[in-house]
Structures are given as structure tokens and as C-alpha cells.
Design an enzyme around this catalytic site. Structure first.
Site, short mmCIF file in Angstrom:
data_model
loop_
_atom_site.label_atom_id
_atom_site.label_comp_id
_atom_site.label_asym_id
_atom_site.label_seq_id
_atom_site.Cartn_x
_atom_site.Cartn_y
_atom_site.Cartn_z
N ASP A 96 0.84 -1.20 0.00
CA ASP A 96 0.00 0.00 0.00
C ASP A 96 0.88 1.25 0.00
OD1 ASP A 96 -1.91 2.08 0.66
OD2 ASP A 96 -3.23 0.48 1.36
N SER A 147 -7.02 4.35 -1.58
CA SER A 147 -6.90 2.89 -1.56
C SER A 147 -8.21 2.18 -1.85
CB SER A 147 -6.35 2.42 -0.21
OG SER A 147 -5.04 2.86 -0.01
N HIS A 205 -10.05 -2.40 6.84
CA HIS A 205 -9.48 -1.24 6.16
C HIS A 205 -9.70 -1.37 4.65
CE1 HIS A 205 -6.17 1.89 5.64
NE2 HIS A 205 -6.97 2.39 6.56
N THR A 207 -8.12 -1.66 1.65
CA THR A 207 -7.61 -2.66 0.72
C THR A 207 -8.18 -4.05 0.98
OG1 THR A 207 -5.60 -1.37 0.36
CG2 THR A 207 -5.54 -3.69 -0.27
N GLU A 372 -1.30 -7.91 2.15
CA GLU A 372 -1.10 -6.47 2.07
C GLU A 372 -0.06 -5.98 3.09
OE1 GLU A 372 -3.42 -2.18 2.48
OE2 GLU A 372 -4.00 -3.88 3.74
N ASP A 377 2.07 2.68 3.51
CA ASP A 377 1.24 3.85 3.24
C ASP A 377 1.11 4.74 4.46
OD1 ASP A 377 -1.24 5.22 1.82
OD2 ASP A 377 -2.00 4.49 3.73
N HIS A 381 2.16 8.67 5.24
CA HIS A 381 1.17 9.69 5.58
C HIS A 381 1.64 10.59 6.73
CE1 HIS A 381 -2.27 9.18 3.02
NE2 HIS A 381 -2.37 7.89 3.25
N ASP A 418 -1.21 -0.05 -4.69
CA ASP A 418 -2.49 0.52 -5.09
C ASP A 418 -2.32 1.95 -5.59
OD1 ASP A 418 -1.69 1.26 -2.56
OD2 ASP A 418 -3.65 1.01 -1.62
N HIS A 419 -1.33 2.64 -5.06
CA HIS A 419 -1.05 4.03 -5.45
C HIS A 419 0.34 4.39 -4.93
CE1 HIS A 419 -1.64 5.06 -1.25
NE2 HIS A 419 -2.79 4.40 -1.29
#
Length: 592
Positions: A96, A147, A205, A207, A372, A377, A381, A418-419
Site C-alpha cells: 500500500d 486505496s 481497512h 484494501t 497487504e 502507506d 502519511h 495501489d497508489h
């Protein structure tokens, strides 16, 4: 004509030419674009009287099938047929937020953490995968995605809105059925494959939820988060996991998130205090203890289902016999691995146990598993670069475990993100320099020392803002890096500098890499829409909407049936040859 008027006309003409030049692409670009690779679904509607075609599930179905057809034709053109190979098992690893800069920096971090040379020459396990491609990650309504929308694209084959899970762009707050799309887990279960999810985040969550839930908003993890206008219409994500298929049929569910499931560990230890919106979590108000309901749902299993809450109990599960396993290891997310709490399993350990539960040899039709690395991720953040890169290292260990435990002729392994994130890997640091250190520490005359890893935005802005420590007569607004102690900069909660103040750093919008290994991996090539990944799994695994794209799944099934029949005949022959001497002996014994 008056000279001023002439000048005015000339100026107007020049401006008109300038405007035309800026509104039209150069001739070469126009030539390349006209009738090129832009799919017919994306071409502008010239008839303004007709409404624009909605980018719903059917729209994205056409886009993915076009990409699949294009990729297969490219292979056929060069007489390459490995795309026809079929996978009994599929494992998809989602890092992620694992953009290209994170992969590059994480590779160096791994080498330096393990003290393998200078770091730059280190490799990640998926660096060795034979096929790679690039996925375009935008949502239908956002240039930079989240996500929920990206995971829905990956698992269901339909791009959707920012925040939507398991629903296409026609979703509605007041209609829980509108816009629902099936996931690869639903496709797999219809083919009688075993299924599971493993994550370092909450199991509710975005994903992991995209593999089983259908809900308007990703934040509706608990009953308390569903707004009044949608109560009775949309069921919270946690309930969907235990009440509805495919979630309640998963053979493996491992991750964090006790609170949304209605149970709490009141004595949970939190040694290192991490910050950020994701560190808070909803609680249920309906009094339901969903893990107990899950146990009751599987009460008739031949081997009792297993519910575990710590590493020791997880590793003690008889994974080769138990049919359904749920492990919830924290009230919220599993702690960042750089500061792992006692009793928490690693992503590698969860992956290894999951594969043992899922693999049943000839007694099953194979499996589909999501793993995952979700906290890469969340580290970004908060501008926690060290925590994020260590999560990637742990993610790499889990991938290695899967490679070690599976047959490359039977298992398709996909590794992707995912990004991306708004993180930069910059400067001119010397070879072998600490990836988390200063980029220009060797440039003694540089007036400002800055880090190799920095962020475009996020809370690190405030940590590094000079305020009263700003030197006199200096235009530099940042606190000198030397004012931070080595201990502060080595802490898991140290934030790298961010250029724009935000309480929560944003995602990045660039394409993400996809790495593929095993049967069907050659379908991963070039640049494609992210939803294509669902169709790669569908086509290669002979499940879902691309199962009947061509005759390869039928041919594969026929070959499998022939092989099984041949093996059965061979076994019968061997059995007969083995029994004949015994039968002769018995007969002779009676005669004598």
C-alpha cells in the site's frame, strides 16, 4: 489606416496565432494520437446531444477486455504463447503506497539495514520477477486516488470513485445494491477455490475490505460510522465480513482490527506512540462480538475453526488441518514493524501460516490470497520515512516466503501498489550514504543541509519549521538539520521534512509498478489501466469474466482431465500388477 490601428491589428493577429498554437498540440503529437491506442471508450463524444457514457462496471469491463486482447495479440505476433499458461493458485501482494521512489529507497534501506555492502546494489525479491508493467491508478473522479477506489479496480476490474468499495461509479447512499461489483474472491469461490486475506492494517481497512465488502464509503467500518440516511441500507464493513459471502467463506483472515469487530484487548500495550488520523478507530454500539459469530458460522467444520490473538497461538495452529482461521492481533492496526510489540506476528509469519491453511494439494482446486503490506502507506502519511521503509523490508520477507513455499508452475504471484505517495528520493548523496541521512553532507560549503528522503507535503513541515531558531539575515525557513540529535533522527517517529503543511501527507498520482511471476505473468507488460489486473487474474486463474475469453481455459481443463484419467489408469495397472502375485498365492494355497 492609422499606425496605431495597424499595430493593434497586428497584435490581435499575433495573439490569435499564439492562442491557436497553445490550444493545438504540435503536428507530430496530433498524428500519433489520431486513431492510435486511445480506446474507443475514452474518445470524446462529438454528439453533444447524447449524454457521456458513464464509466461504470460495463465500461471498465470493455476497457480491460480490450487491453487483454491487445496484449495477447502482441504475444501472438512474435509467436510467444506463455500467456496461455494457467495458474492453480494466485497470490497478490499489495504494498500500500509503494511507489517507485519507495521501492528504490526501500531497496537501499534493506541493503544498509542488513549491512549488505553499500546498499544501492541490494535487490528486493520481486526485482527478480521476469515480467513488469505499469498501472495507471487514477479514480473516476480523482487524478490522485485513494486505496478504496484503487483496490476495487484491482480486485473487481472496475475503476470507481474515491472512497468507494466494491461498487462502481453508479453507487448510491440510499441503495445498497446499486453499482455492486463482484471481486476476484467471489469468482474464486465459485470455482471452489480456497480464499484468504492477510494484512498489517485492520481487516476492515480499505484494501482488504475491497475483496469482500460492497459499501458507499470506506470509513463505514463500524455500525457507528454509517450515517442515518444509510442505516438499514448499507451494512458496515465488519458485519459484511462475517455475514456475507465471500467474506464469511474465507479460509484465512489475519490482521488487526479487533475494535470494528466488537472485541477489545483492554490491556493492549502501546510502547511507541505513533500519531495520525489512522491511529484512532471506531467502536461498535450494537454490542455484537463478530468473531464469536464467525466461530458459530463455522461450528460444523470437521476440524474446529481457530480464532487467535497473538503470535504464539498463531504459530501453534495446526495449519495443515484447520479449514478456517481468523487472527486479530491488535485493537487497531498491527504496530509498525520497526517498533513491533511483543506478541505480534510479522507479515512473513502470517503469510507462511496462511499458505499452509490454503494449500491442500490435490484435495482442492487451488486458492487465491491477498497479502497487504498496509503500513507502508501509513508511515508515509505521517512522514515517518524510517517506519515506511522498514515496512517495505518486512513486505519483501513475506514475498520471499511465498516464493519459497509455492510451485512456480502452479502459482501466479503479482506484486504491486495501489497508489504512490508524495515522497521524493533526491539530492546527490554519495554512494553508500545512509538513505535516511542528509543528501549533501559531503558538500561542506552548502549553506543548507537537507535529507535524501523528503515529502511534498505532510506534518513534517511543522517539525522542521525554523520559527525562532531561524538564523539572522537568512531566507531559509527551515531549522538546520544539525539541531536534531542522532537519537531523534533514528527514532521510528521522526518525521522527514515536508514542503507544504498538512496533518496527513497525500498520495501520489504517478503510475505504479507491477511485478509478475509464474503462469500468466507474461500478460503483465507495458502500461495499462489498473483494473486490467483483475482480468489478468481472471484469465490466468480460469475464473470470473475472462474465463471464457478464448479456449485456453477449456483446453487446460481438458488436459487436466486427461492427465488425471491417465494417472488413475496407471495406478489401477500398478495396483493390478501388485495384487496378481498375492491372488496367485492365495489360490495355490487353497488348492494345496
Amino acid at each position: 489606416m492609422h499606425s496605431l490601428a495597424i499595430v493593434g491589428l497586428l497584435w490581435s493577429g499575433l495573439m490569435a496565432l499564439s492562442w491557436a498554437a497553445t490550444t493545438q498540440p504540435p503536428p507530430l503529437i496530433r498524428t500519433l494520437s489520431a486513431g492510435g491506442d486511445i480506446g474507443p471508450q475514452f474518445k470524446l463524444n462529438q454528439d453533444t446531444d447524447k449524454p457521456k457514457e458513464p464509466e461504470d462496471a460495463e465500461f471498465w469491463h470493455k476497457v480491460a477486455l480490450n487491453q487483454l486482447e491487445k496484449t495477447i495479440k502482441q504475444a501472438q505476433r512474435v509467436k510467444e504463447n506463455s500467456y496461455q499458461k494457467k495458474a492453480r493458485n494466485i497470490i497478490i501482494f499489495i504494498g500500500d503506497g509503494m511507489g517507485i521512489s519507495t521501492i528504490s529507497a526501500g531497496r537501499i534501506y534493506k541493503g544498509q539495514y542488513l549491512k549488505h555492502g553499500m546498499g544501492e546494489e541490494e535487490t528486493l525479491v520481486f526485482d527478480h520477477f521476469p515480467n513488469t508493467g505499469m498501472a495507471k491508478t487514477y479514480n473516476v473522479d480523482k487524478q490522485v486516488p485513494d486505496s478504496a477506489g484503487t483496490a476495487t479496480a484491482i480486485f473487481s476490474g472496475s475503476k470507481t470513485h474515491y472512497g468507494a468499495i466494491g461498487m462502481d461509479a453508479t453507487r448510491s447512499k440510499k441503495n445498497g445494491q446499486q453499482g455492486r461489483v463482484q471481486s476476484v474472491m467471489e469468482w474464486a469461490q465459485k470455482e471452489k477455490k480456497r480464499t484468504g486475506i492477510v494484512t498489517t492494517t485492520r481487516i476492515t481497512h480499505a484494501t482488504p475490505a475491497a475483496t469482500y465488502a460492497h459499501i458507499y464509503d470506506r470509513d463505514w467500518e463500524c455500525d457507528t460510522e454509517v450515517p442515518a440516511e444509510s442505516v438499514g441500507i448499507h451494512v458496515d464493513i465488519a458485519r459484511q465480513l462475517v455475514e456475507n459471502e465471500p467474506g464469511n467463506r474465507f479460509n484465512v483472515i489475519l490482521g488487526g482490527g479487533m475494535s470494528p469487530m466488537g472485541i477489545l484487548n483492554a490491556s493492549e500495550v502501546r510502547t511507541t506512540v505513533f500519531e495520525g488520523p489512522t491511529e484512532t478507530i471506531c467502536r461498535r454500539a450494537d454490542g455484537r462480538r463478530l468473531p464469536e459469530e464467525w466461530l458459530a458460522h463455522h461450528a460444523n467444520d470437521s476440524v474446529p475453526p481457530a480464532l487467535v490473538h497473538n503470535r504464539k497461538d498463531l504459530l501453534n495452529v495446526d495449519a495443515k488441518k484447520v479449514d478456517h482461521l481468523m487472527g486479530l492481533f491488535r485493537n487497531n492496526h498491527i504496530t509498525y514493524s520497526v517498533a513491533r510489540e511483543e506478541g505480534e506476528p510479522s507479515l512473513q509469519e502470517m503469510t507462511e501460516v496462511a499458505l499452509k491453511v490454503l494449500e491442500r494439494g490435490e484435495d482442492s482446486n487451488g486458492y487465491v490470497l491477498l497479502v497487504e503490506g498496509g503500513r507502508i502507506d501509513q508511515g508515509h502519511h505521517m512522514n515517518y520515512a524510517r517506519a515506511a521503509l522498514h515496512e517495505l523490508y518486512e513486505f519483501d520477507l513475506a514475498i520471499q516466503a511465498a516464493v519459497n513455499a509455492t510451485d512456480p508452475d502452479e502459482t501466479l504471484i503479482l506484486v504491486t501498489a495501489d497508489h504512490s505517495h508524495a515522497v521524493t528520493f533526491n539530492g546527490y548523496a554519495l554512494r553508500g550514504h545512509d538513505i535516511l541521512g542528509a543528501a549533501n553532507s559531503h558538500e561542506k560549503n552548502d549553506p543548507m543541509m537537507y535529507e535524501t528522503i523528503s515529502y511534498a507535503n505532510g506534518p513534517g513541515y511543522y517539525d522542521h519549521l525554523a520559527n525562532d531558531s531561524r538564523p539572522q539575515n537568512s531566507s531559509n525557513m527551515w531549522m538546520p538539520l544539525k539541531l536534531f540529535t542522532e537519537e531523534e533522527r533514528a527514532a521510528p517517529t521522526y518525521r522527514h521534512l515536508a514542503a507544504v503543511p498538512r496533518k496527513d501527507e497525500t498520495h501520489g498520482g504517478e503510475d505504479v509498478a507491477v511485478f509478475a511471476y509464474g503462469p500468466g505473468s507474461s500478460l503483465i507488460r507495458g502500461v495499462f489501466e489498473q483494473n486490467y489486473l483483475a482480468y489478468v487474474m481472471s484469465y490466468t486463474g480460469c475464473l470470473g469474466p475472462a474465463k471464457d475469453f478464448d479456449e485456453t481455459c477449456k483446453d487446460h481443463k481438458d488436459n487436466e482431465d486427461e492427465r488425471e484419467a491417465s494417472e488413475a489408469k496407471s495406478s489401477a495397472t500398478v495396483l493390478g500388477v501388485t495384487l496378481i502375485p498375492s491372488l496367485v498365492a492365495v489360490i495355490l494355497g487353497h488348492l494345496l
